[in-house]
Motif scaffolding. Structure first.
Motif, PDB file in Angstrom:
ATOM      1  N   VAL A   8       0.876  -1.140  -0.057  1.00  0.00           N
ATOM      2  CA  VAL A   8       0.018  -0.124   0.099  1.00  0.00           C
ATOM      3  C   VAL A   8       1.022   1.271  -0.298  1.00  0.00           C
ATOM      4  CG1 VAL A   8      -1.737   1.301   1.342  1.00  0.00           C
ATOM      5  CG2 VAL A   8      -1.640  -1.048   1.452  1.00  0.00           C
ATOM      6  N   SER A   9       0.788   2.023  -0.861  1.00  0.00           N
ATOM      7  CA  SER A   9       1.952   3.093  -1.146  1.00  0.00           C
ATOM      8  C   SER A   9       1.354   3.883  -2.107  1.00  0.00           C
ATOM      9  CB  SER A   9       3.421   2.800  -1.511  1.00  0.00           C
ATOM     10  OG  SER A   9       3.961   3.807  -1.732  1.00  0.00           O
ATOM     11  N   ASP A  10       1.430   5.431  -2.054  1.00  0.00           N
ATOM     12  CA  ASP A  10       1.138   6.388  -3.221  1.00  0.00           C
ATOM     13  C   ASP A  10       2.496   6.348  -4.192  1.00  0.00           C
ATOM     14  OD1 ASP A  10      -1.441   6.796  -2.461  1.00  0.00           O
ATOM     15  OD2 ASP A  10      -0.887   8.459  -0.914  1.00  0.00           O
ATOM     16  N   ASN A  11       3.413   5.984  -3.605  1.00  0.00           N
ATOM     17  CA  ASN A  11       4.681   6.190  -4.418  1.00  0.00           C
ATOM     18  C   ASN A  11       4.636   5.151  -5.635  1.00  0.00           C
ATOM     19  OD1 ASN A  11       7.341   5.955  -5.656  1.00  0.00           O
ATOM     20  ND2 ASN A  11       8.043   6.972  -3.745  1.00  0.00           N
ATOM     21  N   GLU A  12       4.267   5.492  -6.833  1.00  0.00           N
ATOM     22  CA  GLU A  12       3.958   4.337  -7.950  1.00  0.00           C
ATOM     23  C   GLU A  12       5.453   3.797  -8.214  1.00  0.00           C
ATOM     24  OE1 GLU A  12       2.268   3.857 -12.464  1.00  0.00           O
ATOM     25  OE2 GLU A  12       2.493   5.892 -11.546  1.00  0.00           O
ATOM     26  N   GLY A  13       6.462   4.735  -8.280  1.00  0.00           N
ATOM     27  CA  GLY A  13       7.782   3.935  -8.695  1.00  0.00           C
ATOM     28  C   GLY A  13       8.159   2.939  -7.618  1.00  0.00           C
ATOM     29  N   LEU A  14       7.974   3.049  -6.250  1.00  0.00           N
ATOM     30  CA  LEU A  14       8.382   2.367  -5.091  1.00  0.00           C
ATOM     31  C   LEU A  14       7.424   1.174  -5.237  1.00  0.00           C
ATOM     32  CD1 LEU A  14      10.035   1.648  -2.552  1.00  0.00           C
ATOM     33  CD2 LEU A  14       8.143   2.949  -1.338  1.00  0.00           C
ATOM     34  N   ARG A  15       6.218   1.329  -5.723  1.00  0.00           N
ATOM     35  CA  ARG A  15       5.525   0.056  -5.746  1.00  0.00           C
ATOM     36  C   ARG A  15       5.844  -0.790  -6.957  1.00  0.00           C
ATOM     37  NH1 ARG A  15       0.751   3.404  -6.277  1.00  0.00           N
ATOM     38  NH2 ARG A  15       0.277   2.513  -8.086  1.00  0.00           N
ATOM     39  N   ILE A  16       6.102  -0.300  -7.908  1.00  0.00           N
ATOM     40  CA  ILE A  16       6.488  -1.222  -9.010  1.00  0.00           C
ATOM     41  C   ILE A  16       7.870  -1.705  -8.832  1.00  0.00           C
ATOM     42  CG2 ILE A  16       7.655  -0.869 -11.482  1.00  0.00           C
ATOM     43  CD1 ILE A  16       5.499   1.352 -12.002  1.00  0.00           C
ATOM     44  N   PHE A  17       8.842  -1.161  -8.222  1.00  0.00           N
ATOM     45  CA  PHE A  17       9.867  -1.636  -7.657  1.00  0.00           C
ATOM     46  C   PHE A  17       9.798  -2.914  -6.634  1.00  0.00           C
ATOM     47  CE2 PHE A  17      13.164  -1.902  -4.251  1.00  0.00           C
ATOM     48  CZ  PHE A  17      14.324  -2.696  -4.899  1.00  0.00           C
ATOM     49  N   LEU A  18       8.983  -2.531  -5.668  1.00  0.00           N
ATOM     50  CA  LEU A  18       8.746  -3.556  -4.833  1.00  0.00           C
ATOM     51  C   LEU A  18       8.038  -5.060  -5.363  1.00  0.00           C
ATOM     52  CD1 LEU A  18       7.777  -1.586  -1.621  1.00  0.00           C
ATOM     53  CD2 LEU A  18       9.906  -2.884  -1.926  1.00  0.00           C
ATOM     54  N   VAL A  19       7.148  -4.783  -6.224  1.00  0.00           N
ATOM     55  CA  VAL A  19       6.304  -5.770  -6.773  1.00  0.00           C
ATOM     56  C   VAL A  19       7.098  -6.592  -7.581  1.00  0.00           C
ATOM     57  CG1 VAL A  19       4.455  -6.171  -8.671  1.00  0.00           C
ATOM     58  CG2 VAL A  19       4.027  -4.253  -6.778  1.00  0.00           C
ATOM     59  N   GLN A  20       7.985  -5.907  -8.561  1.00  0.00           N
ATOM     60  CA  GLN A  20       8.887  -6.750  -9.261  1.00  0.00           C
ATOM     61  C   GLN A  20       9.948  -7.639  -8.351  1.00  0.00           C
ATOM     62  OE1 GLN A  20       8.351  -7.085 -12.773  1.00  0.00           O
ATOM     63  NE2 GLN A  20       9.761  -8.823 -12.183  1.00  0.00           N
ATOM     64  N   LEU A  21      10.370  -6.963  -7.230  1.00  0.00           N
ATOM     65  CA  LEU A  21      11.514  -7.469  -6.410  1.00  0.00           C
ATOM     66  C   LEU A  21      10.683  -8.937  -5.971  1.00  0.00           C
ATOM     67  CD1 LEU A  21      14.055  -7.814  -5.042  1.00  0.00           C
ATOM     68  CD2 LEU A  21      13.042  -6.266  -3.236  1.00  0.00           C
ATOM     69  N   LEU A  22       9.654  -8.760  -5.377  1.00  0.00           N
ATOM     70  CA  LEU A  22       8.975  -9.799  -4.624  1.00  0.00           C
ATOM     71  C   LEU A  22       8.468 -10.749  -5.503  1.00  0.00           C
ATOM     72  CD1 LEU A  22       7.161  -7.534  -1.877  1.00  0.00           C
ATOM     73  CD2 LEU A  22       9.186  -8.960  -1.533  1.00  0.00           C
ATOM     74  N   LEU A  23       8.015 -10.492  -6.730  1.00  0.00           N
ATOM     75  CA  LEU A  23       7.465 -11.395  -7.898  1.00  0.00           C
ATOM     76  C   LEU A  23       8.890 -12.252  -8.170  1.00  0.00           C
ATOM     77  CD1 LEU A  23       5.233  -9.291 -10.079  1.00  0.00           C
ATOM     78  CD2 LEU A  23       4.426 -11.361  -8.732  1.00  0.00           C
ATOM     79  N   ASP A  24       9.958 -11.588  -8.227  1.00  0.00           N
ATOM     80  CA  ASP A  24      11.176 -12.249  -8.741  1.00  0.00           C
ATOM     81  C   ASP A  24      11.706 -13.451  -7.422  1.00  0.00           C
ATOM     82  OD1 ASP A  24      11.103 -11.063 -11.104  1.00  0.00           O
ATOM     83  OD2 ASP A  24      12.830  -9.778 -10.520  1.00  0.00           O
ATOM     84  N   ARG A  25      11.177 -13.138  -6.412  1.00  0.00           N
ATOM     85  CA  ARG A  25      11.512 -13.823  -5.356  1.00  0.00           C
ATOM     86  C   ARG A  25      10.487 -15.140  -5.001  1.00  0.00           C
ATOM     87  NH1 ARG A  25      16.532 -12.247  -2.672  1.00  0.00           N
ATOM     88  NH2 ARG A  25      17.301 -10.719  -4.258  1.00  0.00           N
ATOM     89  N   GLY A  26       9.499 -15.038  -5.639  1.00  0.00           N
ATOM     90  CA  GLY A  26       8.276 -16.283  -5.673  1.00  0.00           C
ATOM     91  C   GLY A  26       7.150 -15.864  -4.673  1.00  0.00           C
TER      92      GLY A  26
END
Length: 233
Positions: A8-26
């Motif tokens: 949950v974040s208003d920072n779109e760049g941070l959301r995109i970064f975290l989503v990709q990182l966590l998807l990559d980690r399963g």
């Protein structure tokens, strides 16, 4: 089964970064801006194992979002910590958070923190294949919704059982009285916070050898209640 994370974040760049990182980690990952109803819809739809919250602290918005989350979920909540400020950490913990993720993000530390929080939530208590919580002298069967105390069944009301199960599944975690009320009585909204105290009193009468010096359910002065984590093997 892949563990689910909601960001949950208003920072779109941070959301995109975290989503990709966590998807990559399963992990399975979902995200939304800081709007309490958006977060509530995601949580009710996906039943996450952990929630990452990136909101300004302290603020009324952060309190509102935390309150909404805690009404429907007792899963771990990690705040993004942009400022490394002790007052903000205190605010976050009092608002219902379980820990903090430092900014800038250290990828490996973040993954370790997430796994540790999920492991602590799911594995800090003894549960066998029958979904039974086992503690010295106390057995809580989550499927049958029965409680055995020193070999004898304790007859609990539905709300007493819900309270005991919630506390016992989270040893050493302090639940504020308001949080317990919101989690257990959210459907009815009848009564007031004293309802929690009355049910805790009744529950202690039924499971504690000495209700005035409880072994299982401890009062945390000025905050609420917690289950005695020292009983966890």
């Amino acid at each position: 089964m892949r563990e689910k994370i909601i960001i949950v974040s208003d920072n779109e760049g941070l959301r995109i970064f975290l989503v990709q990182l966590l998807l990559d980690r399963g992990f399975d990952v979902y995200s939304c801006p800081v709007q309490s109803q958006s977060a509530v819809v995601l949580i009710r739809t996906h039943y996450p194992d952990l929630i990452i919250l990136d909101i300004p602290m302290p603020s009324s918005a952060s309190s509102d979002v935390c309150a909404e989350i805690r009404r429907i979920s007792d899963k771990p909540v990690l705040f993004m910590d942009h400022y490394n400020d002790d007052n903000m950490k205190i605010f976050g913990l009092n608002a219902g958070g379980d820990g903090f993720i430092n900014i800038p993000v250290h990828n490996e530390l973040l993954i370790t923190q997430i796994k540790a929080q999920i492991r602590r939530y799911t594995g800090a208590f003894a549960v066998n294949r029958r979904n039974v919580l086992l503690f010295p002298g106390l057995e809580v069967d989550l499927n049958a919704r029965t409680v055995m105390i020193h070999g004898h069944e304790a007859v609990l009301s539905a709300k007493e059982f819900q309270l005991l199960a919630l506390l016992a599944k989270n040893p050493n975690r302090v639940f504020h009285t308001e949080t317990l009320y919101n989690l257990i009585w959210s459907e009815t909204k009848l009564g007031d916070l004293r309802t929690v105290m009355v049910h805790i009193y009744s529950l202690r009468q039924k499971i504690e050898k000495n209700p005035h010096h409880p072994l299982y359910i401890h009062t945390v002065r000025g905050s609420g209640y917690k289950f005695n984590g020292k009983l966890v093997q």
